[in-house]
Design an enzyme around this catalytic site. Structure first.
Site, PDB file in Angstrom:
ATOM      1  N   SER A   1       0.850  -1.186   0.000  1.00 43.80           N
ATOM      2  CA  SER A   1       0.000   0.000   0.000  1.00 43.80           C
ATOM      3  C   SER A   1       0.887   1.238   0.000  1.00 43.80           C
ATOM      4  O   SER A   1       2.043   1.191   0.439  1.00 43.80           O
ATOM      5  CB  SER A   1      -0.888   0.007   1.249  1.00 43.80           C
TER       6      SER A   1
ATOM      7  N   TYR B   1      -0.124  -0.018  10.493  1.00 50.49           N
ATOM      8  CA  TYR B   1      -0.512  -0.449   9.141  1.00 50.49           C
ATOM      9  C   TYR B   1       0.637  -0.210   8.167  1.00 50.49           C
ATOM     10  O   TYR B   1       0.952  -1.068   7.325  1.00 50.49           O
ATOM     11  CB  TYR B   1      -1.761   0.309   8.700  1.00 50.49           C
TER      12      TYR B   1
END
Length: 318
Positions: free
Chosen positions: A158, A184
């Site tokens: 990501s 994350y």
């Protein structure tokens, strides 16, 4: 290595366009997260091109409903939760008992920006689901990947990897304050480093690995985000629905987001490549200054760091 080809594709390319002339008959593919969002679109597209697609899922009943009517797709009949290592091991044994090779492994399943929680072994949940589960899955499937004689491993990362390098000192947030976005980001950096390590360690076995940034897509992955957070990301439409009003190089439809996954899985343009981070259906450039809106941070593709993480994962995590 991080040099665009260029491929001739763009952010608007769809998964269907990538495989429009492809015949994947005889290919065996696993897609984790293959019953929702980007994973489902990838599985559907690859199966329609003739591949046999195997989908393990955390919720078998929900996955069964999502996959109903899809030809060439086999749902693993038991739970596989990437944060529960015994279920990953069980899936590996089941797959090995049924298939003698694995041509493509797509590591699409994941979670994003959740409150602090831990798996049954005490590992922080985002690193557990996004990285550790796939790390152990690859270990269990290596014999089948080697037998394919030309396998690819595609792992989703990501843009959030920009938020954090991998923290070897405290990857589980045992001694530092928890920030869901830093956690994350670290997990997605670890996912990218996983590709680098797999490619370096097993390219002599004709296994090549790729990392994908699919773009920003509003799927179930964002369920943990509040309306305020989604609004700040521009992901709430004027009518109040979750989604984007307009699309650009970063904001995409599900089919556009799946395109880079499918491209990394099957495109002959990537023959001879490996260990690279891809976006917009091309190899991404290295992110070298704050003015850039695309690219991969050096810390996510560093070969020495990747090999260190591969070797130290059993020590770093429970």
């Amino acid at each position: 290595m991080q040099q665009p080809i260029p491929s001739g594709y763009s952010a608007r390319t769809t998964a269907n366009h990538i495989v429009k002339d492809a015949d994947l008959t005889g290919k065996i593919i696993i897609v984790t997260g293959g019953s929702a969002g980007l994973g489902l679109e990838s599985a559907r597209t690859l199966a329609a091109a003739g591949a046999k697609v195997v989908v393990p899922a955390r919720n078998v009943n929900k996955a069964s409903q999502a996959l109903t009517g899809l030809s060439n797709v086999e749902l693993y009949p038991e739970e596989m939760d990437l944060s529960k290592r015994e279920t990953v091991e069980a899936f590996g044994r089941w797959f090995q008992s049924r298939y003698d090779k694995l041509d493509i492994l797509i590591n699409s399943a994941g979670i994003m920006a959740i409150p602090l929680s831990r798996d049954e072994r005490g590992n922080e949940m985002q690193i557990s689901a996004n990285y550790l589960g796939h790390y152990h899955l690859i270990h269990h499937l290596l014999p089948q990947l080697k037998k394919a004689n030309g396998a690819r491993v595609v792992t989703l990362s990501s843009r959030a990897h920009w938020y954090s390098a991998f923290n070897f000192e405290d990857p589980n947030f045992n001694h530092s304050s928890y920030d869901k976005w830093i956690a994350y980001g670290q997990a997605k950096t670890a996912a990218a480093l996983l590709s680098v390590a797999v490619d370096e360690l097993f390219k002599e076995d004709n296994i090549r690995a790729f990392t994908v940034h699919p773009g920003s897509i509003v799927t179930g992955l964002s369920d943990a985000l509040s309306e305020e957070e989604l609004t700040a990301f521009g992901a709430i439409k004027a009518n109040g629905e979750r989604g984007y009003e307009q699309y650009d190089n970063e904001r995409k439809t599900i089919s556009e987001g799946a395109a880079t996954i499918v491209w990394c899985a099957v495109s002959p343009q990537l023959d001879g490549h490996g260990g690279v981070y891809c976006e917009n259906c091309d190899i991404a450039p290295l992110h070298t200054d704050d003015g850039m809106t695309v690219g991969v941070k050096a810390w996510a593709i560093d070969k020495a760091i990747a090999l260190r993480l591969w070797e130290e994962t059993p020590r770093l995590f429970n």
